[in-house]
Write a protein that holds these residues in place. Structure first.
Motif, PDB file in Angstrom:
ATOM      1  N   GLY A   1     -17.346  17.230  49.603  1.00 54.98           N
ATOM      2  CA  GLY A   1     -18.549  17.677  49.814  1.00 54.98           C
ATOM      3  C   GLY A   1     -19.071  18.634  48.592  1.00 54.98           C
ATOM      4  O   GLY A   1     -18.506  18.637  47.796  1.00 54.98           O
ATOM      5  N   GLU A   2     -20.395  19.312  48.788  1.00 58.78           N
ATOM      6  CA  GLU A   2     -20.905  20.071  47.570  1.00 58.78           C
ATOM      7  C   GLU A   2     -19.934  21.092  47.318  1.00 58.78           C
ATOM      8  O   GLU A   2     -19.811  21.699  46.106  1.00 58.78           O
ATOM      9  CB  GLU A   2     -22.192  20.644  47.979  1.00 58.78           C
ATOM     10  N   HIS A   3     -19.230  21.605  48.208  1.00 60.46           N
ATOM     11  CA  HIS A   3     -18.557  23.175  48.002  1.00 60.46           C
ATOM     12  C   HIS A   3     -17.026  22.726  48.154  1.00 60.46           C
ATOM     13  O   HIS A   3     -16.111  23.527  47.900  1.00 60.46           O
ATOM     14  CB  HIS A   3     -18.697  24.264  48.958  1.00 60.46           C
ATOM     15  N   ARG A   4     -16.461  21.257  48.201  1.00 63.99           N
ATOM     16  CA  ARG A   4     -15.030  20.981  48.461  1.00 63.99           C
ATOM     17  C   ARG A   4     -14.880  19.636  47.726  1.00 63.99           C
ATOM     18  O   ARG A   4     -15.691  18.830  47.834  1.00 63.99           O
ATOM     19  CB  ARG A   4     -14.613  21.135  49.610  1.00 63.99           C
ATOM     20  N   LYS A   5     -13.728  19.747  46.751  1.00 62.55           N
ATOM     21  CA  LYS A   5     -13.561  18.390  46.202  1.00 62.55           C
ATOM     22  C   LYS A   5     -11.984  17.929  46.402  1.00 62.55           C
ATOM     23  O   LYS A   5     -11.133  18.953  46.401  1.00 62.55           O
ATOM     24  CB  LYS A   5     -13.691  18.345  44.701  1.00 62.55           C
ATOM     25  N   HIS A   6     -11.532  17.027  46.517  1.00 63.74           N
ATOM     26  CA  HIS A   6     -10.386  16.393  46.942  1.00 63.74           C
ATOM     27  C   HIS A   6      -9.991  15.409  46.017  1.00 63.74           C
ATOM     28  O   HIS A   6     -10.504  14.284  46.319  1.00 63.74           O
ATOM     29  CB  HIS A   6     -10.000  16.047  48.334  1.00 63.74           C
ATOM     30  N   LEU A   7      -9.256  15.538  44.897  1.00 59.97           N
ATOM     31  CA  LEU A   7      -9.257  14.646  43.882  1.00 59.97           C
ATOM     32  C   LEU A   7      -7.382  14.000  43.829  1.00 59.97           C
ATOM     33  O   LEU A   7      -6.728  14.756  44.086  1.00 59.97           O
ATOM     34  CB  LEU A   7      -9.494  15.030  42.522  1.00 59.97           C
ATOM     35  N   GLY A   8      -7.652  12.743  43.619  1.00 61.51           N
ATOM     36  CA  GLY A   8      -6.408  12.232  43.295  1.00 61.51           C
ATOM     37  C   GLY A   8      -5.865  12.399  41.910  1.00 61.51           C
ATOM     38  O   GLY A   8      -6.746  12.316  40.950  1.00 61.51           O
ATOM     39  N   ILE A   9      -4.557  12.469  41.371  1.00 58.89           N
ATOM     40  CA  ILE A   9      -4.044  12.622  40.297  1.00 58.89           C
ATOM     41  C   ILE A   9      -3.445  11.353  39.736  1.00 58.89           C
ATOM     42  O   ILE A   9      -2.180  11.101  40.497  1.00 58.89           O
ATOM     43  CB  ILE A   9      -3.286  13.953  40.006  1.00 58.89           C
ATOM     44  N   TYR A  10      -3.824  10.505  38.988  1.00 63.93           N
ATOM     45  CA  TYR A  10      -3.214   9.379  38.583  1.00 63.93           C
ATOM     46  C   TYR A  10      -2.734   9.218  37.138  1.00 63.93           C
ATOM     47  O   TYR A  10      -2.967  10.016  36.186  1.00 63.93           O
ATOM     48  CB  TYR A  10      -4.393   8.174  38.581  1.00 63.93           C
ATOM     49  N   SER A  11      -1.551   8.592  37.004  1.00 61.72           N
ATOM     50  CA  SER A  11      -0.915   8.295  35.930  1.00 61.72           C
ATOM     51  C   SER A  11      -0.534   6.847  35.857  1.00 61.72           C
ATOM     52  O   SER A  11       0.061   6.275  36.733  1.00 61.72           O
ATOM     53  CB  SER A  11       0.535   9.137  35.560  1.00 61.72           C
ATOM     54  N   ASP A  12      -0.880   6.190  34.790  1.00 55.28           N
ATOM     55  CA  ASP A  12      -0.794   4.882  34.685  1.00 55.28           C
ATOM     56  C   ASP A  12      -1.349   3.768  36.051  1.00 55.28           C
ATOM     57  O   ASP A  12      -0.849   3.251  36.530  1.00 55.28           O
ATOM     58  CB  ASP A  12       0.711   4.292  34.380  1.00 55.28           C
TER      59      ASP A  12
ATOM     60  N   THR B   1      -7.084  19.855  45.383  1.00 57.93           N
ATOM     61  CA  THR B   1      -8.093  20.443  46.275  1.00 57.93           C
ATOM     62  C   THR B   1      -8.703  21.543  45.399  1.00 57.93           C
ATOM     63  O   THR B   1      -8.199  22.557  45.202  1.00 57.93           O
ATOM     64  CB  THR B   1      -7.702  20.589  47.462  1.00 57.93           C
ATOM     65  N   ILE B   2     -10.032  21.348  45.466  1.00 65.48           N
ATOM     66  CA  ILE B   2     -10.859  22.467  44.939  1.00 65.48           C
ATOM     67  C   ILE B   2     -11.871  22.815  45.839  1.00 65.48           C
ATOM     68  O   ILE B   2     -12.692  22.104  46.522  1.00 65.48           O
ATOM     69  CB  ILE B   2     -11.611  22.128  43.436  1.00 65.48           C
ATOM     70  N   ILE B   3     -11.990  24.285  46.147  1.00 62.45           N
ATOM     71  CA  ILE B   3     -12.859  25.012  47.225  1.00 62.45           C
ATOM     72  C   ILE B   3     -13.666  25.706  46.275  1.00 62.45           C
ATOM     73  O   ILE B   3     -13.242  26.659  45.611  1.00 62.45           O
ATOM     74  CB  ILE B   3     -12.326  25.371  48.299  1.00 62.45           C
ATOM     75  N   PHE B   4     -14.824  25.564  46.212  1.00 57.51           N
ATOM     76  CA  PHE B   4     -15.944  26.636  45.669  1.00 57.51           C
ATOM     77  C   PHE B   4     -16.439  27.573  46.741  1.00 57.51           C
ATOM     78  O   PHE B   4     -17.256  27.010  47.722  1.00 57.51           O
ATOM     79  CB  PHE B   4     -17.212  25.874  44.971  1.00 57.51           C
ATOM     80  N   ARG B   5     -16.458  28.812  46.680  1.00 59.69           N
ATOM     81  CA  ARG B   5     -16.746  29.547  47.565  1.00 59.69           C
ATOM     82  C   ARG B   5     -17.553  31.033  46.677  1.00 59.69           C
ATOM     83  O   ARG B   5     -16.628  31.737  45.893  1.00 59.69           O
ATOM     84  CB  ARG B   5     -15.836  30.233  48.454  1.00 59.69           C
ATOM     85  N   ASN B   6     -18.578  31.570  47.049  1.00 56.26           N
ATOM     86  CA  ASN B   6     -19.168  32.761  46.398  1.00 56.26           C
ATOM     87  C   ASN B   6     -18.871  32.844  44.973  1.00 56.26           C
ATOM     88  O   ASN B   6     -18.453  33.774  44.276  1.00 56.26           O
ATOM     89  CB  ASN B   6     -18.533  33.965  47.142  1.00 56.26           C
ATOM     90  N   HIS B   7     -19.239  32.012  44.360  1.00 58.94           N
ATOM     91  CA  HIS B   7     -19.144  31.872  42.620  1.00 58.94           C
ATOM     92  C   HIS B   7     -17.734  31.794  42.184  1.00 58.94           C
ATOM     93  O   HIS B   7     -17.340  32.057  41.087  1.00 58.94           O
ATOM     94  CB  HIS B   7     -19.946  32.687  42.089  1.00 58.94           C
ATOM     95  N   ILE B   8     -16.653  31.501  43.174  1.00 56.97           N
ATOM     96  CA  ILE B   8     -15.268  31.492  42.634  1.00 56.97           C
ATOM     97  C   ILE B   8     -14.808  30.107  43.269  1.00 56.97           C
ATOM     98  O   ILE B   8     -15.207  29.759  44.326  1.00 56.97           O
ATOM     99  CB  ILE B   8     -14.769  32.521  43.284  1.00 56.97           C
ATOM    100  N   ALA B   9     -13.993  29.567  42.450  1.00 57.91           N
ATOM    101  CA  ALA B   9     -13.467  28.199  42.757  1.00 57.91           C
ATOM    102  C   ALA B   9     -11.573  28.330  42.781  1.00 57.91           C
ATOM    103  O   ALA B   9     -11.214  29.247  41.912  1.00 57.91           O
ATOM    104  CB  ALA B   9     -13.562  27.286  41.733  1.00 57.91           C
ATOM    105  N   SER B  10     -11.103  27.961  43.977  1.00 57.35           N
ATOM    106  CA  SER B  10      -9.717  28.170  44.237  1.00 57.35           C
ATOM    107  C   SER B  10      -9.097  26.712  44.186  1.00 57.35           C
ATOM    108  O   SER B  10      -9.794  25.673  44.643  1.00 57.35           O
ATOM    109  CB  SER B  10      -9.318  28.878  45.303  1.00 57.35           C
ATOM    110  N   ALA B  11      -7.792  26.537  43.868  1.00 54.56           N
ATOM    111  CA  ALA B  11      -7.340  25.055  43.698  1.00 54.56           C
ATOM    112  C   ALA B  11      -5.909  25.188  44.132  1.00 54.56           C
ATOM    113  O   ALA B  11      -5.233  25.912  43.933  1.00 54.56           O
ATOM    114  CB  ALA B  11      -7.439  24.466  42.356  1.00 54.56           C
ATOM    115  N   ALA B  12      -5.527  23.902  44.913  1.00 57.14           N
ATOM    116  CA  ALA B  12      -4.302  23.771  45.213  1.00 57.14           C
ATOM    117  C   ALA B  12      -3.853  22.365  44.739  1.00 57.14           C
ATOM    118  O   ALA B  12      -4.768  21.362  44.820  1.00 57.14           O
ATOM    119  CB  ALA B  12      -4.080  23.603  46.842  1.00 57.14           C
ATOM    120  N   ILE B  13      -2.606  22.263  44.102  1.00 60.99           N
ATOM    121  CA  ILE B  13      -2.411  21.017  43.369  1.00 60.99           C
ATOM    122  C   ILE B  13      -0.688  20.715  43.809  1.00 60.99           C
ATOM    123  O   ILE B  13      -0.024  21.475  44.031  1.00 60.99           O
ATOM    124  CB  ILE B  13      -2.220  21.441  41.825  1.00 60.99           C
TER     125      ILE B  13
END
Length: 92
Positions: free
Chosen positions: A54-65, A73-85
């Protein structure tokens, strides 16, 4: 949204590109403990993937070949982004 480099690419995860490795990362207690979460079954993971993007959350696949090697996973909250990989292969 897609990000590409010479060796890797990141793009939104969708149900049709989830792999057994992806489900195994979510089912693994040690991996999920590092995110302060509990292991999840396949149905819960699919529901998460459907709901997360959604607008404030992204879940991305990491690909090689063109092979899924992890997720971010990136979460945007109060002008701050946090990420888990999560990157890796539980099979060794």
């Amino acid at each position: 949204m897609e990000i590409k480099t010479e060796r890797y690419s990141l793009s939104p995860l969708r149900i049709n590109n989830l792999t057994d490795d992806y489900f195994s990362w979510w089912a693994d207690a040690d991996i999920q403990m590092s995110y302060n979460m509990r292991p999840s079954n396949k149905e819960a993971v699919i529901n998460f993937v459907v709901a997360i993007d959604g607008e404030h959350r992204k879940h991305l696949g990491i690909y090689s070949d063109n092979k899924l090697i992890g997720y971010m996973t990136i979460i945007f909250r109060n002008h701050i982004a946090s990420a888990a990989i999560c990157i890796g292969n539980l099979k060794g």
